[in-house]
Design a protein around this motif. Structure first.
Motif, PDB file in Angstrom:
ATOM      1  N   GLU A 153       0.849  -1.193   0.000  1.00 43.34           N
ATOM      2  CA  GLU A 153       0.000   0.000   0.000  1.00 43.34           C
ATOM      3  C   GLU A 153       0.883   1.241   0.000  1.00 43.34           C
ATOM      4  OE1 GLU A 153      -2.544  -0.113   3.417  1.00 43.34           O
ATOM      5  OE2 GLU A 153      -2.846   2.052   3.290  1.00 43.34           O
ATOM      6  N   LYS A 157       1.072   4.129  -2.917  1.00 42.74           N
ATOM      7  CA  LYS A 157       0.812   5.571  -2.701  1.00 42.74           C
ATOM      8  C   LYS A 157       1.993   6.378  -3.226  1.00 42.74           C
ATOM      9  CE  LYS A 157      -2.340   5.012   1.127  1.00 42.74           C
ATOM     10  NZ  LYS A 157      -2.624   5.160   2.556  1.00 42.74           N
TER      11      LYS A 157
ATOM     12  N   GLY B 598      -3.770   9.661   5.364  1.00 35.33           N
ATOM     13  CA  GLY B 598      -3.585   8.353   4.751  1.00 35.33           C
ATOM     14  C   GLY B 598      -4.291   8.223   3.414  1.00 35.33           C
ATOM     15  N   ARG B 599      -4.869   9.315   2.887  1.00 36.44           N
ATOM     16  CA  ARG B 599      -5.564   9.161   1.589  1.00 36.44           C
ATOM     17  C   ARG B 599      -4.630   9.717   0.516  1.00 36.44           C
ATOM     18  NH1 ARG B 599     -10.966   8.863   1.905  1.00 36.44           N
ATOM     19  NH2 ARG B 599     -11.226  10.078   0.012  1.00 36.44           N
TER      20      ARG B 599
ATOM     21  N   LEU C 100       1.201  -3.877  -8.172  1.00 40.78           N
ATOM     22  CA  LEU C 100       0.905  -3.505  -6.780  1.00 40.78           C
ATOM     23  C   LEU C 100      -0.600  -3.595  -6.531  1.00 40.78           C
ATOM     24  CD1 LEU C 100       3.329  -0.466  -6.284  1.00 40.78           C
ATOM     25  CD2 LEU C 100       3.402  -2.670  -5.115  1.00 40.78           C
ATOM     26  N   VAL C 101      -1.385  -3.122  -7.525  1.00 42.09           N
ATOM     27  CA  VAL C 101      -2.845  -3.148  -7.313  1.00 42.09           C
ATOM     28  C   VAL C 101      -3.312  -4.587  -7.117  1.00 42.09           C
ATOM     29  CG1 VAL C 101      -5.026  -2.820  -8.542  1.00 42.09           C
ATOM     30  CG2 VAL C 101      -3.346  -0.985  -8.477  1.00 42.09           C
ATOM     31  N   MET C 102      -2.741  -5.479  -7.948  1.00 43.31           N
ATOM     32  CA  MET C 102      -3.164  -6.889  -7.816  1.00 43.31           C
ATOM     33  C   MET C 102      -2.852  -7.379  -6.396  1.00 43.31           C
ATOM     34  SD  MET C 102      -1.809  -8.315 -11.433  1.00 43.31           S
ATOM     35  CE  MET C 102      -2.239 -10.028 -11.169  1.00 43.31           C
ATOM     36  N   LYS C 103      -1.680  -7.021  -5.913  1.00 41.59           N
ATOM     37  CA  LYS C 103      -1.269  -7.501  -4.573  1.00 41.59           C
ATOM     38  C   LYS C 103      -2.200  -6.896  -3.515  1.00 41.59           C
ATOM     39  CE  LYS C 103       1.673 -10.140  -2.664  1.00 41.59           C
ATOM     40  NZ  LYS C 103       1.485 -11.571  -2.904  1.00 41.59           N
ATOM     41  N   ILE C 104      -2.490  -5.579  -3.671  1.00 44.42           N
ATOM     42  CA  ILE C 104      -3.368  -4.937  -2.660  1.00 44.42           C
ATOM     43  C   ILE C 104      -4.741  -5.573  -2.721  1.00 44.42           C
ATOM     44  CG2 ILE C 104      -4.505  -2.731  -2.106  1.00 44.42           C
ATOM     45  CD1 ILE C 104      -1.956  -1.322  -3.060  1.00 44.42           C
ATOM     46  N   LYS C 107      -4.904  -8.494  -0.727  1.00 41.65           N
ATOM     47  CA  LYS C 107      -4.885  -8.258   0.728  1.00 41.65           C
ATOM     48  C   LYS C 107      -6.210  -7.668   1.191  1.00 41.65           C
ATOM     49  CE  LYS C 107      -1.611  -6.274   4.114  1.00 41.65           C
ATOM     50  NZ  LYS C 107      -2.445  -5.253   4.792  1.00 41.65           N
ATOM     51  N   TYR C 108      -6.676  -6.597   0.535  1.00 43.93           N
ATOM     52  CA  TYR C 108      -7.858  -5.899   1.037  1.00 43.93           C
ATOM     53  C   TYR C 108      -9.131  -6.369   0.340  1.00 43.93           C
ATOM     54  CZ  TYR C 108      -4.901  -2.524   3.479  1.00 43.93           C
ATOM     55  OH  TYR C 108      -3.992  -1.938   4.324  1.00 43.93           O
ATOM     56  N   ILE C 113      -9.920   2.871  -3.356  1.00 44.62           N
ATOM     57  CA  ILE C 113      -8.721   3.384  -2.680  1.00 44.62           C
ATOM     58  C   ILE C 113      -9.050   3.989  -1.320  1.00 44.62           C
ATOM     59  CG2 ILE C 113      -8.840   5.710  -3.698  1.00 44.62           C
ATOM     60  CD1 ILE C 113      -5.564   4.887  -3.955  1.00 44.62           C
ATOM     61  N   SER C 114     -10.286   4.536  -1.184  1.00 43.89           N
ATOM     62  CA  SER C 114     -10.515   5.227   0.103  1.00 43.89           C
ATOM     63  C   SER C 114     -10.669   4.202   1.219  1.00 43.89           C
ATOM     64  CB  SER C 114     -11.785   6.081  -0.004  1.00 43.89           C
ATOM     65  OG  SER C 114     -12.812   5.215  -0.442  1.00 43.89           O
ATOM     66  N   ILE C 116      -8.552   1.765   1.638  1.00 46.03           N
ATOM     67  CA  ILE C 116      -7.213   1.284   2.052  1.00 46.03           C
ATOM     68  C   ILE C 116      -6.611   2.377   2.936  1.00 46.03           C
ATOM     69  CG2 ILE C 116      -4.965   0.541   1.188  1.00 46.03           C
ATOM     70  CD1 ILE C 116      -6.517   0.014  -1.475  1.00 46.03           C
ATOM     71  N   ARG C 117      -6.924   2.344   4.203  1.00 41.42           N
ATOM     72  CA  ARG C 117      -6.440   3.425   5.084  1.00 41.42           C
ATOM     73  C   ARG C 117      -5.524   2.836   6.155  1.00 41.42           C
ATOM     74  NH1 ARG C 117     -10.263   7.450   5.170  1.00 41.42           N
ATOM     75  NH2 ARG C 117      -8.885   8.592   6.561  1.00 41.42           N
ATOM     76  N   GLY C 118      -4.911   1.723   5.819  1.00 41.10           N
ATOM     77  CA  GLY C 118      -4.073   1.062   6.819  1.00 41.10           C
ATOM     78  C   GLY C 118      -3.062   2.032   7.400  1.00 41.10           C
TER      79      GLY C 118
ATOM     80  N   VAL D 107       7.115  -8.243  -6.547  1.00 40.90           N
ATOM     81  CA  VAL D 107       5.780  -7.942  -5.981  1.00 40.90           C
ATOM     82  C   VAL D 107       4.877  -9.154  -6.092  1.00 40.90           C
ATOM     83  CG1 VAL D 107       3.686  -6.620  -6.470  1.00 40.90           C
ATOM     84  CG2 VAL D 107       5.893  -5.455  -6.276  1.00 40.90           C
TER      85      VAL D 107
END
Lengths: 483, 621, 121, 253, 298
Positions: A153, A157, B598-599, C100-104, C107-108, C113-114, C116-118, D107
């Protein structure tokens, strides 16, 4: 002496051949990384005296300087390169004791992030700077993911912000190219005076945002805490030690050589101060030790930008000295924090209580570095703090000095909290065994105390570097000397 | 060679650290030897005021020179430091047997001594600052090696406060360095003199801030209680004896050598005293009052004595601030006397803590029967603290009163009187709760402290009585100092001091007191021999008394008096500082919540926003 | 001479592309849409770069049988070289982003996107 | 969250307007600004030197099939810029792609997770036969593009991309098609090493990194641009291998 | 040497005279209180009998500190006697005696306090803590008065202050500064522990406070000490406010008048609680004393 392009070419070669080394024997990549960084340091030191005399122009591809890509290695670039490769060398020693899942890819990326940073510092061409920034950022995106978990994540970002930043940068390069007709920094600087002021302002702002992200300025640096916390220790070390230094160098190079208008320095001053105060205040709140270190390095970057944008020679010298100290101290802090975290099994500061006795070297390293940052006499932080205050007072910026001191005070507060927890609280958790980091800690402590007791060691290069960055006409003369 | 006073302790410190790892007693013995050596060599160089030393260093383009010189003032302080550290070291040889951090303690203790020597001999701001920082840092580590969590917090607050003050010092000093080109005191003093008055006053205040903090004067005294209360028991005497005094050394340097008084000469005066120094004196008065009121309430003996130190500091600052010859010599006398009797009290309490292990007063009682010598030491010390005639405490207080009455400062005198009378109260409280009253069952088999801890107490008792009877000894060095600083000296002889309204002949009074005592003894002797009865066999007006525990009146000794000041004590100053820092840092928190939520899209938004704002700003200008 | 439309179609068009891309990055919820708009922004900038190097009525900077000598009017080659590099950089970043998106997503299990506030702190 | 999008819209609009404004500046006397569309002046700029190939020598004429031993020798001037004048950029460019490929490899860390096959077992017949036919042709076209990079439009990157599409189509069509990881990495590494090796060789012989050490022949000939064709071959293989690698990883994740 | 013997002899004479006079005053006080409460009360010489009886009885002790306290108390008080000019007898002309006297009184009270607390009886300790609190109460206004007197007459010796009031009785301080004299009178009552301020030896609450444990010769010594303190405090008041006297008889007569006034004054008021006592002292007397001092300074 030895051609400086090797500093970029050799790591490139090693990176390309890393998969093959991996096939030969799995332990090899670690040592290759160590050897390359060591080799880089040797190449740099061999050119030291020559560059001190006069900046070195290296034409790539044999074309006359301004018309193709050339590397301009002045004293400032040399100091920055030393910093970058030095911290990479120390971190690769630290890496000897670490093992990563895809270690060949890790060391490949690690070498490339160092080469990218050194490239950023040495290049004399605008687009080449963009390419190297991209190399460093992409290497950083992938390196962060080695820690797994929520590092994807953080890396995503950073990728978004990096992407937006590179668009700004490309726009800036496009505008400068179409206005001036060349991509060489010296040529642009030569005819920068003629550019229409409004266009100049827009381009300068584009560059400010583009490179600001790399130099961790206030609104652009929100990726820093996520990346430094989630990335593996060696990566956050190299990022905070080397890559941010390269970012600051690029910012200084662009704004001192291409857009030396006072108006931009005022912007930088204000942004720097906000970064400083914001960084320190938030750092105080943190429970996660790496996040605290991230915000602290963010704030230190703000401090350096503030001091450098004061514009006087003494101020730039102070800023550079602080940059050097910051890199050394931060690398040591991250290494010791890494060991402490793996010993306590959690990143929370309160779980690190009492580790002083169990992990003496790491705790000692952390304390020495913390005291270094806080400006204890006979350590390097003291002298740079002294120079910063005297130079900012010299430029009679009373408010700025007051804010710098207030920020330093907050800094003392949160570093001390951790040091106290380490030493003066009793241990609750059982301690896992961790890597042995005596060599890097000893090396860095010697450096810290050495610089603290006898700063004359680097006084001369600093002086020359400050002088060189400040007057861009000399820069133009050296590069365009021929024509 | 003044630098040897700094490097010898520093070197010994590391030696002590290593040796102490092997056997617990080595560290303290080394400290004792080193301080004895320092004391001796200082005694030898008494009088050679021209001894100085300087070495310069061109650092990063700045030409810096580090000057060291011996002045009577610094000689006196150096002697006091080495003497008190000798006594403490001898005391702590045995008392550190059960102390976990004893090797770190000795390391830091020697470093503190070394850095204090550095501060005292420094003649320029930079050396002063460097050693001042070192002193603060090493004493920070010393304090935080005391009781676990509490010591940490106390040391933490102590360091933050002194760091803030040190930074203001640094800022002012560098500003002067820019103007005069050097850090030494003389050019700075002369620059400040012919500089515009308000600016140089501001500069001098900034320079004196760290000294105010270290001296523990009213607004900045918050750290003293916790630092003393939680510091290791061997370090409290040094902390309250010497560390608080170094602050006064600095203040004297600022007031006299940097010609602070000359600068504020022409400002508006109240009864002949420039308003600003009257304000300092008033601050001293407030320190006395707060110190005493809070001291009376304390249940922990070390904290009580810590507050008493704060209030005694008030006297010294009053003496210095009114800047009359009497005032100055009175405060110097009180400074020396306070060092002596305060360290005796702390040593006595350390002995008690060494034996009983607790610092709370109501947990102990009746120790006179088991530890008579400690009781004797404590008794003489509190008689001196309360300022009862035959002891040295009275003389210095008497001189300060003379100074105050001579100039007619009513409110200062009022505070001073209140301080000294109330000192009877808070001084008597530990005496009665710890030493007198019922002896607790668990303390039955307590023995007196070992010999090595007795010697320092005996020496100190001797010194108290000696200076009580012959104040002249102290007065020669004080007159030397005031001569050096340009203040007329008070005429004195070996055993009498000439105050504003009459001389004080201590020998005469001692004889009279002795005579009175002999007569009383005669009356007592003539009467019939009395029969010794145990402690529990007392008239309990009908109640049935079984255990000593409930029969010992110790808890909240002055409850009625405390009730008067309950509300005042509640809103203590530390609360004020805590809230101040808390909401400053909460702003950091809200700052983070707004921006770094965090956004990632917000982050990207901010970068474009920055571009647009800066473009707009550029466009407007 | 080029009329208004021809003149502004390239500059205006590329700026419009950048605008749409930037707005897409800032406002879209779905991560993949963000990546796509990032790519859009990249192409917009590349288009602008090349447009800046265009010379009216000039031909591609290649010396071949059609225009044998360098005397003929050529378009500015440098922006084209730059664009060649920046396109590849753009794709590289996009590809990494996608991974990365695939990995996220693993996980989530959400692409919004809003959510994913880890990393709030 | 309508409100947030509104703000984003306003800010991006402002940003776009400012950029637009940069184009509409009317320069005062002597000031230089962005050129209008189509008016990019090339004379007495570096572009002019590249066109006349006169950076080191002051050569004026570049005639197709006639001028010999020019300093860069490649007919396609963009290629000469990419592979000769600014070949350092291209080297940087290659590393970016290499890092991206490595990054994606990490990744998606395929080693341990099971590999998913993309294509269904019985993918449609037309697709299979069509791709079987197209595969060699695509490879041929790709090789032509990067071999003739210095003569006709195209070059290492474009050739590599075409080759990669060939492999992509192959992977899409039949799932038995299997590229071993080792082979891709080997190709990648050898191509990378050869590129940097060429540069180092230039450094050793001619004194500066990536300097052209071969004769440049006559413009327009096949063997006419010194090391440019060699660089392009290396680039093509590298880009081809990397893109296939990226695609393979993405498919199998 | 002779002068030394003369001094010691004179000193002994004064101690005996003071104790005798003090005991007499205590007897008179008892008589007056009785008369007010409409009863005859014990004969005037009763205290002398008490002292002799007490010294005859055997007593119990609680260890060394108990004896040391009693001796120190009596010794301190006798030593203070040395510095007070009683009428014409002036043993010590040294300056600075006023402050000295205040502190010597403190020695005596500290000695007594130590002794009684040494006895281990909680009631004694409570008594002492009350005594010390009250001392803080009345000492403050008294010291302010002394401050203004010393500042006014620029001398801190009692003899000097007395000389300043010589001449007609009009320039006694009583008339020069009547308010100050009144405050001093109230403080005097507090100092002697007379009725309204005798919380420290309150028989009903804490069994006559500090003296609870002392019997026999200890009680005797405390009585002697009490009597000498009464004389000292009265002498101080007379010297400061009634211009002292040139011969001993007029001096003791003045003391008697003040003493009678004080006892009468005392027997009218109920006992103050300790903190109310302190609050009272700090409200009115301190206020008036400060006003007076300000008046003198400005």
């Amino acid at each position: 002496m030895v051609n400086l392009t090797l500093i970029i070419a050799l790591p490139l070669l090693m990176a390309f051949t890393m998969p093959i080394f991996k096939m030969l024997n799995s332990k090899l990549p670690k040592f290759i990384a160590l050897l390359t960084t060591a080799f880089n340091l040797i190449v740099l030191s061999s050119n030291f005296t020559e560059i001190m005399a006069a900046p070195l122009i290296l034409e790539l591809g044999g074309w006359q300087a301004p018309f193709a890509i050339n590397l301009y290695v002045g004293p400032l670039a040399l100091v920055a390169a030393f910093l970058i490769n030095g911290s990479a060398f120390i971190l690769s020693i630290y890496n000897l004791s670490q093992d990563y899942q895809f270690d060949d890819k890790f060391y490949l990326l690690f070498l490339m992030i160092t080469a990218g940073a050194s490239g950023m510092v040495m290049t004399g061409d605008l687009f080449n700077l963009f390419v190297f920034i991209e190399i460093t950022s992409i290497a950083a995106y992938s390196l962060t993911t080695f820690a797994g978990g929520s590092s994807y994540e953080a890396s995503f970002k950073y990728l978004i912000i990096g992407g937006v930043g590179s668009v700004f940068l490309l726009l800036g390069i496009g505008f400068t190219y179409s206005a001036v007709g060349s991509l060489n920094l010296a040529e642009i600087a030569a005819s920068a005076g003629l550019i229409n002021p409004l266009l100049l302002q827009i381009t300068a702002l584009l560059f400010l945002i583009g490179i600001g992200i790399e130099a961790e300025l206030f609104p652009l640096n929100f990726w820093v805490p996520d990346i430094y916390t989630e990335a593996p220790t060696a990566v956050s070390g190299i990022m905070s030690g080397a890559v941010s230094a390269a970012g600051i160098y690029a910012l200084a190079r662009i704004f001192f050589t291409l857009f030396p208008a006072q108006q931009f320095f005022n912007y930088l001053l204000v942004i720097g101060v906000i970064t400083l105060i914001m960084g320190e205040l938030i750092a105080y709140q943190q429970e996660n030790i790496k996040r605290m270190l991230a915000y602290s390095s963010l704030a230190q970057m703000g401090l350096i930008v503030t001091v450098i944008s004061l514009g006087t020679e003494a101020a730039v010298k102070a800023g550079l000295f602080q940059l050097i100290n910051h890199s050394i101290l931060k690398v040591l802090l991250f290494i010791s924090a890494g060991v402490l975290i793996s010993a306590a099994g959690s990143k929370k500061i309160k779980d690190l209580a009492g580790l002083g006795t169990k992990k003496p070297t790491a705790a000692f390293g952390f304390t020495i570095a913390a005291m270094g940052i806080l400006g204890v006499p006979f350590l390097n932080g003291f002298i740079s703090k002294f120079m910063i205050i005297s130079s900012s007072l010299n430029a009679d910026q009373f408010l700025i000095t007051f804010l710098i001191l207030a920020a330093a005070l907050i800094e003392i507060a949160y570093y001390l909290k951790v040091v106290q927890k380490l030493y003066f609280e009793d241990l609750e958790i059982e301690v896992k065994n961790t890597a042995v980091i005596t060599v890097p800690v000893i090396l860095l402590t010697l450096l810290i105390i050495g610089l603290g007791v006898y700063p004359q060691l680097i006084a001369e290069p600093l002086e020359k570097a400050a002088a060189e960055i400040l007057n861009n006409s000399r820069y133009i003369m050296t590069v365009l000397g021929g024509i | 060679m003044l630098t040897k006073y700094i490097f010898v302790p520093a070197a010994a410190a590391f030696a002590a650290y290593i040796l102490n790892k092997k056997n617990k007693k080595a560290g303290a013995t080394i400290t004792a030897l080193v301080s004895a050596y320092l004391l001796l060599s200082l005694a030898l160089i008494y009088g050679s005021w021209e001894l100085n030393q300087s070495f310069n260093l061109s650092l990063m383009g700045y030409q810096l020179e580090f000057l060291m010189a011996l002045t009577p003032l610094s000689w006196l302080f150096a002697v006091l430091t080495s003497a008190i550290s000798l006594l403490i070291a001898v005391f702590s040889i045995d008392s550190q047997a059960d102390f976990k951090f004893s090797s770190v303690f000795n390391l830091n203790f020697l470093l503190v001594i070394g850095s204090i020597m550095g501060v005292l001999f420094a003649r320029d701001f930079l050396t002063l600052f460097i050693f001042w920082e070192l002193m603060t840092w090493t004493s920070f580590y010393l304090i935080s090696s005391g009781k676990k969590k509490m010591a940490g917090r106390a040391a933490y607050r102590y360091l933050i406060l002194s760091a803030a003050a040190a930074y203001s010092f640094l800022m002012a000093v560098i500003f002067i360095f820019q103007q005069t080109g050097s850090f030494a005191f003389e050019p700075a003093a002369e620059f400040l003199l012919n500089n515009s008055a308000p600016q140089s006053i501001l500069l001098l205040l900034a320079i004196s801030l760290p000294f105010w903090v270290k001296a523990g004067i009213f607004p900045l005294h918050v750290w003293v209680k916790d630092a003393h209360g939680n510091a290791p028991k061997e370090f409290s005497p040094f902390l309250s004896g010497m560390l608080l005094k170094v602050g006064f050394y600095g203040l004297i340097v600022v007031f006299h050598q940097l010609s602070f008084f000359k600068i504020i000469e022409n400002t508006i005066a109240y009864r002949g005293l420039p308003l600003l120094s009257y304000l300092f004196a008033l601050l001293g008065a407030v320190t006395i009052i707060t110190g005493t009121i809070l001291a009376i309430r304390q249940e922990d003996m070390k904290k009580l004595i810590a507050y008493s130190s704060i209030s005694q500091m008030g006297y010294i600052i009053i003496g210095i601030a009114i800047a009359t010859p009497l005032g100055f010599s009175g405060s110097m006398l009180h400074l020396m006397n306070h060092l002596i009797f305060k360290s005796t009290i702390f040593l006595a309490l350390a002995a008690v803590i060494y034996r009983t292990g607790t610092t709370k007063m109501y947990e102990v009682g009746g120790l006179i029967f088991r530890m008579p010598l400690t009781f004797a030491a404590y008794l003489t010390a509190i008689i001196a603290l309360a300022g009862i005639p035959p002891t040295n405490g009275f003389i210095s207080k008497w001189v300060i009163y003379q100074a105050l009455i001579e100039k007619g400062y009513l409110f200062l005198a009022l505070a001073a009187f209140f301080g000294s009378i109330a000192s009877f109260m808070y001084v008597f409280k530990p005496l009665s709760t710890v030493f007198l009253g019922q002896l607790k069952p668990q303390h039955q088999e307590i023995k007196e402290v070992p010999l090595l801890m007795k010697i320092p107490m005996l020496i100190l008792i001797g010194v108290i009585v000696l200076f009580g009877v012959f104040p002249g000894i102290q007065m020669n060095i004080i007159s030397q100092i005031s001569g050096d600083l340009g203040i007329e000296t008070v005429n004195y002889s070996l055993y009498s001091i000439q105050g504003a309204f009459g001389a004080w002949n201590s020998l005469y009074i001692f004889n009279v007191f002795a005579a009175g005592f002999v007569i009383a003894l005669l009356v007592f002797g003539l009467a019939k021999k009395s029969k010794l009865v145990g402690l529990l066999d007392t008239y309990s007006s009908g109640e049935y008394v079984t255990d000593a525990e409930s029969y010992h009146y110790a808890y909240q000794y002055y409850r009625p008096f405390d009730r008067l000041f309950d509300n005042l004590a509640a809103k203590s100053l530390t609360g004020f500082y805590e809230t101040l820092t808390a909401n400053l840092l909460k702003s950091g928190e809200s700052f983070r919540r707004i921006f770094a939520a965090g956004r990632v899209q917000n982050y990207a938004l901010y970068s474009v926003l920055l571009f647009v704002i800066l473009a707009a700003v550029g466009w407007i200008i | 001479m080029l009329n208004f439309l021809e003149e502004w179609s390239f500059f205006g068009g590329s700026i419009l592309l950048i605008f749409i891309g930037l707005y897409g990055v800032l406002s879209r919820k779905n991560m993949i849409k963000i990546l796509i708009s990032l790519g859009l922004m990249d192409t917009g900038v590349n288009l602008l770069l090349v447009a800046l190097g265009y010379v009216e009525a000039a031909n591609a900077p290649i010396i071949n049988s059609v225009n044998p000598s360098n005397a003929a009017a050529f378009v500015d080659p440098i922006p084209q070289a730059l664009v060649l590099t920046s396109i590849v950089i753009g794709t590289a970043v996009l590809a990494l982003g996608l991974a990365l998106v695939m990995k996220i997503y693993d996980k989530y299990s959400t692409l919004n996107i809003s959510e994913i506030r880890g990393l709030k702190w | 969250m309508k409100f947030r999008n509104l703000i984003a819209l306003v800010i991006t609009a402002a940003f776009a307007l400012i950029i637009l404004q940069a184009f509409t500046i009317t320069p005062a006397a002597g000031e230089i600004t962005l050129n209008e569309f189509g008016k990019a002046d090339i004379n007495n700029r570096t572009a002019q030197l590249y066109l006349n190939k006169s950076v080191n020598t002051d050569n004026k004429k570049v005639i197709y099939q006639e001028s010999k031993n020019l300093e860069s020798g490649s007919a396609n001037i963009v290629t000469s810029v990419v592979a000769n004048y600014r070949s350092f950029d291209t080297l940087g460019e290659i590393t970016v792609l290499f890092l991206a490929a490595a990054g994606i490899g990490v990744v998606l860390n395929l080693e341990n997770s099971k590999k998913k096959k993309f294509a269904a077992d019985d993918s449609s017949l037309i697709l299979n036969t069509g791709i079987k036919l197209l595969f060699p042709l695509l490879l041929l076209a790709g090789t032509y593009i990067f071999v003739y990079g210095h003569l006709s439009p195209g070059g290492g990157f474009q050739g590599g991309a075409v080759i990669a599409t060939a492999f992509l189509l192959k992977m899409l069509s039949d799932n038995k098609f299997e590229i071993k990881e080792i082979s891709i990495t080997l190709v990648e590494s050898t191509a990378g090493i050869s590129f940097v090796g060429l540069g180092l060789y230039g450094l050793v012989t001619r004194g500066s990194f990536l300097e052209n050490f071969m004769a440049t022949g006559t413009v327009g000939q096949l063997f006419s641009a010194g090391i440019i064709p060699l660089i392009y071959i290396a680039i093509a293989f590298k880009v081809g291998a990397e893109l296939t690698n990226i695609v393979k990883n993405l498919i199998e994740a | 040497m002779i002068d030394l013997i003369y001094k010691i002899g004179h000193f002994l004479l004064i101690t005996v005279f003071a104790t005798a006079l003090g005991l007499l005053f205590m007897g008179i006080a008892r008589k007056i209180i009785a008369r007010i409460q409409k009863r005859y009360g014990p004969p005037v010489y009763q205290p002398y009998l008490d002292v002799l009886k007490l010294f005859g009885k055997d007593a119990i002790t609680h260890g060394f500190i108990f004896d040391f306290g009693a001796v120190m108390a009596l010794g301190g008080v006798i030593a203070t006697l040395f510095f007070i000019p009683l009428g014409s007898w002036q043993l010590y002309s040294m300056e600075g005696t006023v402050l000295l006297v205040i502190y010597l009184l403190a020695v005596a009270s500290l000695g007594m306090a130590m002794g009684t607390v040494g006895s281990g009886n909680p009631q004694a300790s409570i008594g002492i803590s009350r005594a010390l609190t009250q001392m803080l109460g009345y000492e403050l206004p008294f010291l302010v008065i002394l401050f203004s007197l010393i500042f006014r007459y620029q001398t801190s010796s009692i003899w000097g202050l007395m000389q300043a009031q010589a001449g007609s009785f009009l320039n006694w301080n009583l008339f020069a500064y009547p308010m100050m004299a009144l405050v001093a009178f109230v403080v005097l009552i507090g100092m002697m522990g007379k009725k309204p301020f005798d919380a420290m030896i309150a028989p009903s609450e804490i069994g006559s406070g500090p003296v609870v444990e002392s019997g026999g010769k200890y009680l005797g010594m405390l009585l002697l000490q009490k009597s000498i303190t009464i004389i000292i405090e009265l002498a101080l008041y007379v010297n400061l406010f009634l211009g002292g006297a040139d011969n001993i008889f007029s001096f003791s007569f003045k003391m008697l008048i003040v003493w009678i006034l004080a006892t009468m004054f005392g027997s009218l008021f109920p006992r103050f609680r300790i903190e109310d006592g302190v609050k009272f002292f700090w409200k009115w007397p301190l206020g008036i004393a400060i006003l007076q001092a300000l008046y003198i300074i400005i």
